[in-house]
Design a protein around this motif. Structure first.
Motif: not given
Ligand code: SAM
Length: 293
Positions: A173, A234, A144-145, A67, A112, A199
Motif C-alpha cells: 500500500p 532499521y 489512501d494518502g 526516527y 493513514d 522516510q
C-alpha cells in the motif's frame, strides 16, 4: 549455542533479498491480517515491543524516539512558524505526538490507510502515541494518502506548512507514496516556504530508492536534499529522510537559532538536539552521490 542456520522463534525481516535482520521473539503480543497488511506486534528483550507490517519492521518502543523526533522536529523547527502539519501514514502515532509537541501547531492532520494500525498501536504500543490521538488539534483520516492529497487540492482549508510522509516502504500500500505525481500533489497543498520530509531509504541497502525519491521530488521543489539518522531497528546503518522545500535557506538554519526555537517550544527530546539537527544535513560522499543520481 543455537544453530545459526535455523532459528525457530526468531523474526526474520523480508525487506531485502540478500540480507536480513533477525530478532528474537520473546512473546507474540498480537497478530492480524488487517484489510491492507499483515501485522505483528511482538516483544524482544532489546527492542521492547516491535511492530512489523508485511514482514518489515516499522517501529519499536525502544528506538522509536530516534526516527520520530527526526522526521517531525527537523522540518518543524527548520521552518520556524508552523501552524499546520500534514502526516501521511504514521499509524503508530509517534510522528503525530512529536508534531503536537510544538505549541504553534494548531492542527495536525494524519491520513493513514489502515485503521487497524492505529487501533492496535494505541492498544499495544500506547507509549509511542501518548495522548496524541486525543489531542483536540489532531485530525485523523482513514484513507489512501495519495488519493486524499489529490482530492484535497484547491481546498483552502487543506494548506500545510509541513508535510511529513511517514510511510511503509515502497512495496504494497505504501508504493503510491513514492511517485512523482504524489510529490507534486503534496507540493500543491503546501504554503509558500513549506517543508516536505519523508522516510527515504537506508542508503547502503536502498541506494537506488534514495536516488529515485530525490529525482522525483526535484521537479517540484527548489531545494531537494536529505538528512540522516542511525535508527537501530532499521538495519543497514544510516537512514535518510527526504527533504524538499522552495526555501533554500531552511536546511542551513544554524544551531543557535534552532536552539532558540526549541527552547521557545519547551521541547523535550531524547535524540534531537539543535547541533545534531544542523549536522544531520552533512552527508557522506556516497550518499551525496546517490542524491545527485
Ligand atoms: N516508521 C515506519 C517505517 O519507516 O517503516 C513507518 C511506520 S508507520 C506504521 C507506516 C504507516 O503507513 C502504516 O500505518 C501504514 O498503514 C501507512 N500506509 C501505508 N500505505 C499508505 C497509504 N497509501 N496511505 C496512507 N497510509 C499508508
Amino acid at each position: 549455542m543455537s544453530d545459526p542456520w535455523v532459528r525457530p522463534g526468531w523474526y526474520s525481516e523480508t525487506l531485502y533479498d540478500a540480507v536480513s535482520q533477525t530478532i528474537r521473539v520473546d512473546r507474540v503480543v498480537h497478530r492480524d491480517h488487517t484489510e491492507h497488511q499483515d501485522l505483528v506486534i511482538f516483544e524482544n528483550a532489546v527492542y521492547g515491543r516491535v511492530l512489523a507490517l508485511d514482514g518489515i519492521i516499522q517501529t519499536t518502543t525502544a528506538d522509536e524516539f530516534v526516527y520520530h523526533e527526526m522526521i517531525a522536529h527537523v522540518p518543524i523547527l527548520a521552518h520556524g512558524r508552523v501552524r499546520r502539519v500534514l502526516i501521511i501514514g504514521g499509524g503508530d502515532g509517534g510522528t503525530l505526538r512529536r508534531a503536537l509537541m510544538h505549541p504553534g501547531v494548531e492542527r495536525a492532520t494524519m491520513v493513514d490507510i489502515d485503521r487497524s494500525v492505529i487501533d492496535l498501536s494505541r492498544e499495544y504500543l500506547p507509549e509511542i502515541s501518548g495522548q496524541a490521538f486525543d489531542d483536540p488539534r489532531a485530525e485523523i483520516v482513514i484513507a489512501d494518502g495519495a488519493r486524499w492529497v489529490k482530492d484535497a487540492e484547491g481546498d483552502p482549508e487543506r494548506r500545510y506548512d509541513v508535510v511529513i510522509v511517514d510511510s511503509t516502504d515502497p512495496i504494497g500500500p505504501g508504493e503510491v507514496l513514492f511517485t512523482e505525481e504524489f510529490y507534486g500533489d503534496c507540493r500543491a497543498l503546501m504554503t509558500p516556504g513549506g517543508v516536505f520530509a519523508n522516510q527515504a531509504a537506508v542508503p547502503m541497502l536502498q541506494g537506488e530508492e534514495l536516488t529515485t525519491i530525490t529525482r522525483r521530488l526535484r521537479p517540484h521543489f527548489a531545494d531537494v536534499w536529505a538528512y540522516s539518522a542511525a535508527v537501530p531497528a532499521y538495519y543497514g546503518g544510516l537512514m535518510t529522510f527526504g527533504w524538499a522545500t522552495d526555501d533554500t535557506a531552511l536546511r542551513r538554519t544554524d544551531a543557535d537559532e534552532l536552539a532558540r526555537r526549541a527552547e521557545a517550544a519547551d521541547l523535550v527530546a531524547r535524540y534531537y538536539t539543535p547541533e545534531l539537527h544542523a549536522g544531520a544535513f552533512a552527508l557522506p560522499r556516497y550518499v551525496r552521490d546517490l542524491i545527485a543520481g
